[in-house]
Write an enzyme that holds these catalytic residues in place. Sequence first.
Site, PDB file in Angstrom:
ATOM      1  N   ASP A 127      13.612   6.358 -29.641  1.00 18.06           N
ATOM      2  CA  ASP A 127      12.873   7.361 -30.411  1.00 18.06           C
ATOM      3  C   ASP A 127      13.429   7.547 -31.817  1.00 18.06           C
ATOM      4  O   ASP A 127      12.698   7.464 -32.809  1.00 18.06           O
ATOM      5  CB  ASP A 127      12.885   8.723 -29.696  1.00 18.06           C
ATOM      6  CG  ASP A 127      11.917   8.762 -28.531  1.00 18.06           C
ATOM      7  OD1 ASP A 127      11.776   7.743 -27.828  1.00 18.06           O
ATOM      8  OD2 ASP A 127      11.308   9.825 -28.323  1.00 18.06           O
ATOM      9  N   ARG A 186      23.947  22.057 -29.448  1.00 23.40           N
ATOM     10  CA  ARG A 186      22.996  21.970 -30.559  1.00 23.40           C
ATOM     11  C   ARG A 186      23.508  22.598 -31.849  1.00 23.40           C
ATOM     12  O   ARG A 186      23.401  21.984 -32.913  1.00 23.40           O
ATOM     13  CB  ARG A 186      21.638  22.579 -30.168  1.00 23.40           C
ATOM     14  CG  ARG A 186      20.912  21.861 -29.042  1.00 23.40           C
ATOM     15  CD  ARG A 186      20.990  20.386 -29.179  1.00 23.40           C
ATOM     16  NE  ARG A 186      20.295  19.662 -28.132  1.00 23.40           N
ATOM     17  CZ  ARG A 186      20.567  18.390 -27.855  1.00 23.40           C
ATOM     18  NH1 ARG A 186      21.522  17.725 -28.496  1.00 23.40           N
ATOM     19  NH2 ARG A 186      19.884  17.773 -26.910  1.00 23.40           N
ATOM     20  N   ASP A 234      15.164  22.268 -27.805  1.00 22.94           N
ATOM     21  CA  ASP A 234      16.116  21.687 -28.746  1.00 22.94           C
ATOM     22  C   ASP A 234      15.619  21.702 -30.178  1.00 22.94           C
ATOM     23  O   ASP A 234      16.380  21.950 -31.109  1.00 22.94           O
ATOM     24  CB  ASP A 234      16.476  20.268 -28.304  1.00 22.94           C
ATOM     25  CG  ASP A 234      17.365  20.319 -27.069  1.00 22.94           C
ATOM     26  OD1 ASP A 234      18.046  21.339 -26.879  1.00 22.94           O
ATOM     27  OD2 ASP A 234      17.366  19.346 -26.303  1.00 22.94           O
ATOM     28  N   SER A 255      14.476  12.494 -17.798  1.00 21.93           N
ATOM     29  CA  SER A 255      15.246  12.361 -19.037  1.00 21.93           C
ATOM     30  C   SER A 255      16.541  13.156 -18.912  1.00 21.93           C
ATOM     31  O   SER A 255      16.636  14.091 -18.116  1.00 21.93           O
ATOM     32  CB  SER A 255      14.433  12.852 -20.229  1.00 21.93           C
ATOM     33  OG  SER A 255      14.287  14.242 -20.170  1.00 21.93           O
TER      34      SER A 255
END
Lengths: 413, 413, 413, 413
Positions: free
Chosen positions: B15, B94, B123, B179
């Site tokens: 990605d 994050r 996210d 995922s």
Amino acid sequence: MDKKRVVLAYSGGLDTSIILKWLKLEGYSVVAYIADVGQDDDFAEAERRAKTIGADSVHVCDLQRELVTDYVFPALAGGAIYEGRYLLGTSLARPIIAKRQVEIAFEEGAGCVGHGATGKGNDQVRFELAYAALGPRLEIVAPWKMPKFLEQFQGRRDMIHFAEEHGIEIPVTLEKSFSTDENIMHKSYESGVLEDPMHAPDKDMFTVCVDPTDAPDKVTTIEIEFKDALPIRVKNLEDGHEETDPLALFTYLNEIGGKNGVGRIDIVENRFVGIKSRGVYETPGGTILHVALRDLEGIAMDKEVKRLRDVLAPEYAAIIYNGFWFSPEMEFLSGALKQSQKLIDGVVRLQLYKGNATPVGRYSPSSLYNEELSSMDVAGGFDQTDSRGFIRINSLRLKAHRLIVRTQGQDES
Amino acid sequence: MDKKRVVLAYSGGLDTSIILKWLKLEGYSVVAYIADVGQDDDFAEAERRAKTIGADSVHVCDLQRELVTDYVFPALAGGAIYEGRYLLGTSLARPIIAKRQVEIAFEEGAGCVGHGATGKGNDQVRFELAYAALGPRLEIVAPWKMPKFLEQFQGRRDMIHFAEEHGIEIPVTLEKSFSTDENIMHKSYESGVLEDPMHAPDKDMFTVCVDPTDAPDKVTTIEIEFKDALPIRVKNLEDGHEETDPLALFTYLNEIGGKNGVGRIDIVENRFVGIKSRGVYETPGGTILHVALRDLEGIAMDKEVKRLRDVLAPEYAAIIYNGFWFSPEMEFLSGALKQSQKLIDGVVRLQLYKGNATPVGRYSPSSLYNEELSSMDVAGGFDQTDSRGFIRINSLRLKAHRLIVRTQGQDES
Amino acid sequence: MDKKRVVLAYSGGLDTSIILKWLKLEGYSVVAYIADVGQDDDFAEAERRAKTIGADSVHVCDLQRELVTDYVFPALAGGAIYEGRYLLGTSLARPIIAKRQVEIAFEEGAGCVGHGATGKGNDQVRFELAYAALGPRLEIVAPWKMPKFLEQFQGRRDMIHFAEEHGIEIPVTLEKSFSTDENIMHKSYESGVLEDPMHAPDKDMFTVCVDPTDAPDKVTTIEIEFKDALPIRVKNLEDGHEETDPLALFTYLNEIGGKNGVGRIDIVENRFVGIKSRGVYETPGGTILHVALRDLEGIAMDKEVKRLRDVLAPEYAAIIYNGFWFSPEMEFLSGALKQSQKLIDGVVRLQLYKGNATPVGRYSPSSLYNEELSSMDVAGGFDQTDSRGFIRINSLRLKAHRLIVRTQGQDES
Amino acid sequence: MDKKRVVLAYSGGLDTSIILKWLKLEGYSVVAYIADVGQDDDFAEAERRAKTIGADSVHVCDLQRELVTDYVFPALAGGAIYEGRYLLGTSLARPIIAKRQVEIAFEEGAGCVGHGATGKGNDQVRFELAYAALGPRLEIVAPWKMPKFLEQFQGRRDMIHFAEEHGIEIPVTLEKSFSTDENIMHKSYESGVLEDPMHAPDKDMFTVCVDPTDAPDKVTTIEIEFKDALPIRVKNLEDGHEETDPLALFTYLNEIGGKNGVGRIDIVENRFVGIKSRGVYETPGGTILHVALRDLEGIAMDKEVKRLRDVLAPEYAAIIYNGFWFSPEMEFLSGALKQSQKLIDGVVRLQLYKGNATPVGRYSPSSLYNEELSSMDVAGGFDQTDSRGFIRINSLRLKAHRLIVRTQGQDES
């Protein structure tokens, strides 16, 4: 209402036997009240003993079912867990014991209610606040806070002497190095050797749960079905065993929980009277339901309701722990909690294994969960570009804050 | 500040590789930024790949230590656990990733920061709120919310086609049916087959913790020492192994926790963007510390501080979960939390065993626990008769309430 | 359900007139919906105008009584006051307007609902969240957030040009230097010259309340009677005037409140969309009821209920302000609030005088107040020596804390 | 430490004079401690009287400045207002009085501290909790809770008799029909005729504020400047009078507030000991600062910080009211509150007029308010189309909820 007639919460043990006799000697007429909340006691023997000592009448009341349906289940549904860890087993039994006791006082025309709880614990508070709330004009007789009684009984020796003097049988059970309290929800262990918070309890102290290391090597999978946050069915997926009656269902959860070593905790907690106290608890069924309910809430409870409920949860638990079950604030919180429990319907699948009760699946017909919505691949009703505006608007005040902090020279970036 | 220069959070995966190339084609100069937060990645390979695709420069930053000391430890000390169950592993990584990214933007004179998170998840929010808070004038490039990008890449097929067209290596790893996200605190699993909340994950999905059924048959006892609610020493009582460095200590807890199957949860949670999402997490070290800290608080934290802290805890966790790590409200809460962590000193002894992390002993030099005080046999400084006044005064309003309710005919007793 | 049929909240003013026409030109069939929430408008004239412009049908709905009984009174009873100052006049009218609008959409088979609120304010949020909650499948048409509309109308000039072009009457009212919103609860003033928070509004801006300096020189004393926290009677003690009907009662409080300059505030508030905004409000009747209710709670509400209610009050106000009137969290809080309002019965006597509404007496039949108990001279049921134990037990943890702090060398005393 | 040496909080009035003598007769050595917190007393006369009665030593301590800077200002900055109405004037003076008293005990080697507060009020609690927190080993002598004292003094008559017998001067002041307490922040009136909550106080009872009806007919406009939520300058815009010293500034606000009839309340409140009590208070300067600070927060405090602060505010006020000024929970909350007060800088303009203190303008250099942003005409940095995504995402769970409720048949729409 007879001012010299007292309904005494009587256990059959040495302490309350002595109190019974002492109250008689003080001129009281004594109604011995034996509450069956699921403890492992011989109630017929206790009744016999009360009569022998001189009780004017004896009431033995089976409160187990009511305890489960009206106290344990609502508390679990509301997420009550004191200081994040204690499921309040003792705290839940006290109000129901006191409630029946006050009713008996009304029935028997007694002007007093009495108990044998000490003056340092939580239970005296729970009993007496419930008495006050339900029978505000009743007088409370609590010998362990009465100077005259305290002076007479300054140690164990005085008690044994008094018992011998008055022909009170002294239970032959070994002097335990700790004290316990038991009901259908849990068994507690405290004081004695447990007072050293670094001293781990002996494995053979426990009678409800097996030690996790002794539990079966095989996972037991069960399913619990809830309706409005109340359990309505338990099924053991290994053997198909099923229970739907509240009392039977809870008893069964205690059994399989205990068998798998689930529900044992060892903590230091804050008593209402300002003391820290070390307690060890075994709560197999309650623990399984607590875990399952929180899991079901994940899928079935609205996010904001959950946020607000979780802010109130410590207050709710403290109200119960501190003995304010019958109180205006309990009614206040219950109004909200009942609302939050509507539609908490569905099934939770759990694995029980050597101390663990682990949710591995859940389904709710009223679920707010939408596989389409939460999928990463399928857009469904969720327009990803909406997030841009959502985030940008949430960013506004953060940007403003940073720019001001910079301007004011409190930031170097 | 170059408006067409973007610092892109780059993972080396398909990605962000595509995004890197796409941004180049859109005319951006791209700084590829690879953050090492402890995930199991080949950073040299990722760096090589970024360069091959056309990154104008590449930054590989090891953020592990800072993540542990400045994010993970404070969050655990503050009791942050989202919706009562999730220890916030991803949420904590994050902000530190974004913080370094903004710093690089400042260093590199880039006017933009970019990421490859989708438009439906948490996210994107966490990244972008941190960007806004730290670099309020930076422009955010989030292709998965840009109509032009979304139009070009409507499915996996478009991405593979684009990759092939531009010579981007497609990772040979098997297409996974879910995922993951990983850092030193935890590994998360979501989407794909996990979207069905009734579908239990396969045992072989997990890579951090062994399955409790596969864990050692023997209990591992450890001790953790804390100073001001921060871990300063871990000792394995079985083999004497000891760690005191924050990073080494945390890594070691991950190791022994994982070995004993500790720290796996399977939940449905509420995302900030209003979606419910099923997540499975493995957080061995974090779980052990969380359990140990709550236990130490039992003995070392003041009762009222704990009550207030617990009321704020859901807010604190939500602030972190929702991405407001860098925010005025975080500074506000931190002011109180830091205060509550003073004197949370001492040692907690835990047993790790097949999924359980169970405190069995604790000691605190600054303990508010007093064996004398809490003992049932020794009166110490506690005068039992004080309880009478305490309870009677607490009873006053309950009595008043009952009498009024009776008067108003809303009660039959 | 006709996807091209829209129920438009129509005011008769220039903006919604233009929107009505524009929607027609866009191919919509338009149902003009005029909600009478007590604003000073000519509804017949608005209806005529809607028809002239081309509305396919027009609904004029008098919502005043329902607004008072189902929104204003419950909010006041629950203590809703945003950021401690704003009584939520506009916020309370939005949900009822939206509710009726959704009902009309169902009745008329319209697939869309529309409004003319801008994209920066709270009202768009309140309307659209209510639409979503009550008509989740309805499409929302909000021209001030539609790129096509925004492009066409970039300024006032474009609007006037469009109006002239399409024969839409332009109201002859003077261009005001601020904007207003009005309903039976309040009138708000904002934007324009008011955007400078240091700029005090001109005295002649206000139309609801007289300026305190112009109010009568004589005190007006009134009594308000409540039942379950709802007003059931207002009596002017000066002239004996009395009202008992909810709408008449509230209208009368507005009248005498306005006459005495009561209920004007000038604040900067935080909008839900992250902007700070200066607002000036006139809320005479609402202010009097708010003051009276808080006073009655003093005598009739339980202490702990009040404490918990006050902790929830900011949440309750924010739910209303942010537009979540129809939401699960509102149902959750309402469950508790309703409980707290039982027995909030009695009379409050207030003096209205030049901007003040001052309680000077109160009586409650269900009062928890006991003159005997609170007297300093008469011991009544209160045994002063009980306080000793109460205080000593409350002191325990404070003493423990100090002794530890000393031991740990963080204290010099 | 002399176990028979007591530091007695002495007022010079009849009660503490009798206590002083009684303690001497009980064999105590008595240190008379006279705290000047701004009450209208003749301290030299009180000192003389203490010596005459037999005080072994006398301390007269001026605590006014410290009371203002370390207690009153922080409490106002933190938004402390008990049950939403009472600014805590008495509650703030108690801890500082007790603090100095404990210091004197340490200096004088006294083992006891004593006071003359009754056993039914809040003040005994506040004094004794502060003694416990600061001098945990000091013994507390509180005659009004000592059986021996209570037996000797069963009524006013016994006191006068004792005074006459021991040559204690009886103050010639008229027997008042209520009792008062005064310090630099406020004057309170309670008990006696005020016990009837429907009985409005006589106009001539008040000594601090003029009655609003007697206040000037002209508005007085003032400006107050704050730095970190503390007042640093007051300016009267009518006459240019300015004060910057904390004590002078606060005294001046009392003066102009009192002159304009600002700050009088009449309430029923909940005492910590579970009794409801009617109190009338005059707090001119405190009221003005409270109003001004809340107004400044509107423009300068972050929205989320304000939300969280407002949730904590009732707890903060209760901590102060209940006497826990020196407590771990106070330190906990203060940590957060101090954080929230950073950047609460700027000027508030207020109009004082016949009982009203009305903000009409405010300016903050660190304002989060942005005229551009909040303007309705100028888009500035706010993209109106962002609101679409913001609202749509906030709508998601409301839609889901409605659809589920419908499916479950609990809704007819």
